[in-house]
Design a protein around this motif. Structure first.
Motif, PDB file in Angstrom:
ATOM      1  N   ARG A   1       8.966 -38.839  13.738  1.00  9.00           N
ATOM      2  CA  ARG A   1       7.961 -39.020  14.791  1.00  9.00           C
ATOM      3  C   ARG A   1       8.259 -40.251  15.635  1.00  9.00           C
ATOM      4  O   ARG A   1       8.285 -40.200  16.870  1.00  9.00           O
ATOM      5  CB  ARG A   1       6.570 -39.129  14.157  1.00  9.00           C
ATOM      6  N   ASN A   2       8.506 -41.375  14.997  1.00  6.99           N
ATOM      7  CA  ASN A   2       8.715 -42.611  15.748  1.00  6.99           C
ATOM      8  C   ASN A   2      10.109 -42.701  16.352  1.00  6.99           C
ATOM      9  O   ASN A   2      10.296 -43.318  17.396  1.00  6.99           O
ATOM     10  CB  ASN A   2       8.404 -43.811  14.861  1.00  6.99           C
ATOM     11  N   GLY A   3      11.087 -42.065  15.707  1.00 10.52           N
ATOM     12  CA  GLY A   3      12.409 -42.005  16.309  1.00 10.52           C
ATOM     13  C   GLY A   3      12.400 -41.231  17.613  1.00 10.52           C
ATOM     14  O   GLY A   3      13.098 -41.589  18.569  1.00 10.52           O
ATOM     15  N   LEU A   4      11.598 -40.146  17.663  1.00 12.98           N
ATOM     16  CA  LEU A   4      11.484 -39.358  18.889  1.00 12.98           C
ATOM     17  C   LEU A   4      10.609 -40.049  19.929  1.00 12.98           C
ATOM     18  O   LEU A   4      10.929 -40.059  21.120  1.00 12.98           O
ATOM     19  CB  LEU A   4      10.919 -37.975  18.561  1.00 12.98           C
ATOM     20  N   LYS A   5       9.498 -40.622  19.501  1.00 10.87           N
ATOM     21  CA  LYS A   5       8.603 -41.286  20.452  1.00 10.87           C
ATOM     22  C   LYS A   5       9.275 -42.505  21.072  1.00 10.87           C
ATOM     23  O   LYS A   5       9.181 -42.740  22.279  1.00 10.87           O
ATOM     24  CB  LYS A   5       7.295 -41.700  19.767  1.00 10.87           C
ATOM     25  N   TYR A   6       9.955 -43.288  20.243  1.00  9.43           N
ATOM     26  CA  TYR A   6      10.624 -44.496  20.731  1.00  9.43           C
ATOM     27  C   TYR A   6      12.125 -44.224  20.845  1.00  9.43           C
ATOM     28  O   TYR A   6      12.958 -44.953  20.317  1.00  9.43           O
ATOM     29  CB  TYR A   6      10.308 -45.660  19.794  1.00  9.43           C
ATOM     30  N   HIS A   7      12.433 -43.179  21.581  1.00 10.39           N
ATOM     31  CA  HIS A   7      13.814 -42.702  21.690  1.00 10.39           C
ATOM     32  C   HIS A   7      14.710 -43.637  22.484  1.00 10.39           C
ATOM     33  O   HIS A   7      15.944 -43.506  22.424  1.00 10.39           O
ATOM     34  CB  HIS A   7      13.836 -41.298  22.307  1.00 10.39           C
ATOM     35  N   ASP A   8      14.117 -44.576  23.220  1.00  7.04           N
ATOM     36  CA  ASP A   8      14.932 -45.573  23.905  1.00  7.04           C
ATOM     37  C   ASP A   8      15.306 -46.736  22.997  1.00  7.04           C
ATOM     38  O   ASP A   8      16.128 -47.585  23.365  1.00  7.04           O
ATOM     39  CB  ASP A   8      14.202 -46.111  25.142  1.00  7.04           C
ATOM     40  N   THR A   9      14.705 -46.780  21.798  1.00 12.33           N
ATOM     41  CA  THR A   9      14.978 -47.846  20.832  1.00 12.33           C
ATOM     42  C   THR A   9      15.932 -47.393  19.744  1.00 12.33           C
ATOM     43  O   THR A   9      16.855 -48.127  19.370  1.00 12.33           O
ATOM     44  CB  THR A   9      13.669 -48.330  20.188  1.00 12.33           C
ATOM     45  N   PHE A  10      15.729 -46.186  19.217  1.00 11.97           N
ATOM     46  CA  PHE A  10      16.498 -45.714  18.064  1.00 11.97           C
ATOM     47  C   PHE A  10      17.570 -44.704  18.477  1.00 11.97           C
ATOM     48  O   PHE A  10      17.276 -43.713  19.146  1.00 11.97           O
ATOM     49  CB  PHE A  10      15.564 -45.075  17.035  1.00 11.97           C
ATOM     50  N   GLY A  11      18.787 -44.953  18.027  1.00  9.64           N
ATOM     51  CA  GLY A  11      19.879 -44.056  18.360  1.00  9.64           C
ATOM     52  C   GLY A  11      20.074 -42.941  17.358  1.00  9.64           C
ATOM     53  O   GLY A  11      20.710 -41.929  17.669  1.00  9.64           O
ATOM     54  N   ALA A  12      19.553 -43.101  16.135  1.00 10.80           N
ATOM     55  CA  ALA A  12      19.727 -42.084  15.099  1.00 10.80           C
ATOM     56  C   ALA A  12      18.530 -42.088  14.166  1.00 10.80           C
ATOM     57  O   ALA A  12      17.904 -43.122  13.935  1.00 10.80           O
ATOM     58  CB  ALA A  12      21.011 -42.334  14.311  1.00 10.80           C
ATOM     59  N   VAL A  13      18.234 -40.903  13.613  1.00 14.89           N
ATOM     60  CA  VAL A  13      17.105 -40.704  12.704  1.00 14.89           C
ATOM     61  C   VAL A  13      17.610 -40.041  11.428  1.00 14.89           C
ATOM     62  O   VAL A  13      18.415 -39.097  11.482  1.00 14.89           O
ATOM     63  CB  VAL A  13      16.031 -39.803  13.343  1.00 14.89           C
ATOM     64  N   ILE A  14      17.133 -40.526  10.280  1.00 13.18           N
ATOM     65  CA  ILE A  14      17.401 -39.896   8.981  1.00 13.18           C
ATOM     66  C   ILE A  14      16.078 -39.389   8.424  1.00 13.18           C
ATOM     67  O   ILE A  14      15.149 -40.170   8.221  1.00 13.18           O
ATOM     68  CB  ILE A  14      18.029 -40.890   7.999  1.00 13.18           C
ATOM     69  N   CYS A  15      15.984 -38.093   8.187  1.00 11.74           N
ATOM     70  CA  CYS A  15      14.751 -37.484   7.666  1.00 11.74           C
ATOM     71  C   CYS A  15      15.071 -36.755   6.369  1.00 11.74           C
ATOM     72  O   CYS A  15      15.674 -35.684   6.382  1.00 11.74           O
ATOM     73  CB  CYS A  15      14.173 -36.517   8.707  1.00 11.74           C
ATOM     74  N   LEU A  16      14.680 -37.340   5.239  1.00  8.37           N
ATOM     75  CA  LEU A  16      14.919 -36.747   3.931  1.00  8.37           C
ATOM     76  C   LEU A  16      13.626 -36.164   3.375  1.00  8.37           C
ATOM     77  O   LEU A  16      12.628 -36.878   3.257  1.00  8.37           O
ATOM     78  CB  LEU A  16      15.473 -37.799   2.961  1.00  8.37           C
ATOM     79  N   SER A  17      13.638 -34.866   3.071  1.00  8.82           N
ATOM     80  CA  SER A  17      12.463 -34.194   2.487  1.00  8.82           C
ATOM     81  C   SER A  17      11.210 -34.509   3.296  1.00  8.82           C
ATOM     82  O   SER A  17      10.157 -34.833   2.751  1.00  8.82           O
ATOM     83  CB  SER A  17      12.251 -34.630   1.038  1.00  8.82           C
ATOM     84  N   GLY A  18      11.317 -34.413   4.620  1.00 13.17           N
ATOM     85  CA  GLY A  18      10.230 -34.823   5.499  1.00 13.17           C
ATOM     86  C   GLY A  18       8.912 -34.109   5.227  1.00 13.17           C
ATOM     87  O   GLY A  18       8.870 -32.884   5.109  1.00 13.17           O
ATOM     88  N   ALA A  19       7.826 -34.872   5.143  1.00 17.55           N
ATOM     89  CA  ALA A  19       6.480 -34.298   4.966  1.00 17.55           C
ATOM     90  C   ALA A  19       5.981 -33.831   6.330  1.00 17.55           C
ATOM     91  O   ALA A  19       5.019 -34.367   6.884  1.00 17.55           O
ATOM     92  CB  ALA A  19       5.544 -35.321   4.358  1.00 17.55           C
ATOM     93  N   LEU A  20       6.645 -32.817   6.860  1.00 16.04           N
ATOM     94  CA  LEU A  20       6.403 -32.340   8.218  1.00 16.04           C
ATOM     95  C   LEU A  20       5.346 -31.239   8.277  1.00 16.04           C
ATOM     96  O   LEU A  20       5.100 -30.659   9.326  1.00 16.04           O
ATOM     97  CB  LEU A  20       7.729 -31.825   8.813  1.00 16.04           C
ATOM     98  N   HIS A  21       4.685 -31.013   7.149  1.00 18.23           N
ATOM     99  CA  HIS A  21       3.711 -29.934   7.044  1.00 18.23           C
ATOM    100  C   HIS A  21       2.325 -30.319   7.544  1.00 18.23           C
ATOM    101  O   HIS A  21       1.503 -29.448   7.814  1.00 18.23           O
ATOM    102  CB  HIS A  21       3.570 -29.517   5.577  1.00 18.23           C
ATOM    103  N   VAL A  22       2.043 -31.614   7.691  1.00 16.09           N
ATOM    104  CA  VAL A  22       0.663 -32.063   7.818  1.00 16.09           C
ATOM    105  C   VAL A  22      -0.014 -31.586   9.100  1.00 16.09           C
ATOM    106  O   VAL A  22      -1.237 -31.438   9.130  1.00 16.09           O
ATOM    107  CB  VAL A  22       0.551 -33.597   7.708  1.00 16.09           C
ATOM    108  N   LEU A  23       0.765 -31.326  10.142  1.00 11.49           N
ATOM    109  CA  LEU A  23       0.160 -30.878  11.399  1.00 11.49           C
ATOM    110  C   LEU A  23       0.552 -29.441  11.753  1.00 11.49           C
ATOM    111  O   LEU A  23       0.342 -28.996  12.880  1.00 11.49           O
ATOM    112  CB  LEU A  23       0.538 -31.831  12.543  1.00 11.49           C
ATOM    113  N   GLU A  24       1.070 -28.710  10.765  1.00 14.11           N
ATOM    114  CA  GLU A  24       1.346 -27.288  10.962  1.00 14.11           C
ATOM    115  C   GLU A  24       0.089 -26.487  10.637  1.00 14.11           C
ATOM    116  O   GLU A  24      -0.514 -26.674   9.587  1.00 14.11           O
ATOM    117  CB  GLU A  24       2.493 -26.838  10.050  1.00 14.11           C
TER     118      GLU A  24
END
Length: 274
Positions: free
Chosen positions: A130-153
């Protein structure tokens, strides 16, 4: 690597917060050429619901030490690293803006986007994406391990009792799912932004999930979303559940994936047991 514990007053969280930093400054090279004195590439590493535990030890693995990676580990509580303006706790802004700014003032960290990374596991995987995408001018790469991406589905179908803690941090889940608290919304926003301006910064993504993990299907869904949006993403599945054995293995693989410095041998505090 030097292991540093910091406490500082956060303007975005309105209180004193703890911080752990691993800084590769204490290496003995035994006659080999010294590393050029320059700012360190940095990984901002986010923990899951159960907190730090041994998480901070893994980035001090052999690859992290030898490739001169600084690692910054904030305490994210269980707030999913999103903003809660109603209580004055801007966890997302803290991660994406204040934490980066203040650690760059405290330590010799690179200010370049291509040297600045964000990663995490489970809840931290959600926060990193979420923050890597929102602050995409700051972060060049994102690591997402076993992401708890279910909460807003499918938030309208979620039972309040099973999502009690998420509801508390996100507010109304149906409204949050439509906002930039939702990584899926940010993926679409960046896709549309790049249609208008191909030079828009979009981080590369390393994503991994265990085949016995209950979050596997939602991680597959997000991989598909990012791939279809044209993002630069690598995705892996391997045997394992929502557990440390999996994360211990895949954080090392993620470090190998990051564009770090060439390995340099040496002896440092990571070689000493205390």
């Amino acid at each position: 690597m030097a292991f540093i514990q910091v406490s500082f007053m956060s303007k975005t969280l309105m209180r004193t917060v703890p911080l752990q930093v691993i800084l590769p400054v204490d290496k003995f090279t035994f006659g080999q050429p010294e590393r050029e004195e320059k700012p360190f590439k940095t990984l901002y590493l986010l923990h899951g619901i159960l907190g730090m535990r041994q998480w901070f030890m893994e980035p001090e693995s052999k690859d992290g030490r030898e490739k001169n990676l600084a690692v910054v580990m904030p305490a994210g509580e269980n707030a999913f690293y999103v903003d809660q303006p109603s209580i004055g706790a801007m966890h997302g802004q803290f991660i994406g803006e204040e934490l980066v700014e203040i650690t760059r003032k405290m330590f010799p960290l690179s200010r370049k986007r291509e040297d600045t990374f964000i990663g995490g596991l489970s809840m931290g995987g959600f926060g990193a994406l979420r923050n890597g995408l929102k602050y995409h001018d700051t972060f060049g790469a994102v690591i997402c391990l076993s992401g708890a991406l279910h909460v807003l589905e499918n938030p309208e179908e979620s039972r309040a009792d099973s999502f009690a803690h998420e509801e508390g941090y996100f507010g109304n889940l149906v409204e949050a799912a439509k906002s930039d608290k939702n990584p899926a919304v940010l993926i679409e926003q960046l896709k549309e932004a790049r249609k208008k301006d191909p030079s828009v910064n979009v981080p590369t993504v390393f994503q991994a999930c265990g085949t016995e993990d209950g979050l596997l299907e939602v991680n597959r869904l997000y991989h598909k979303r990012m791939e279809e949006s044209g993002m630069d993403i690598v995705y892996y599945e391997s045997k394992g559940g929502h557990e440390w054995d999996f994360w211990d293995e895949w954080i090392k693989k993620a470090l190998d994936w990051l564009p770090l410095e060439e390995k340099t041998e040496g002896l440092n505090s990571g070689n000493v047991n205390v």
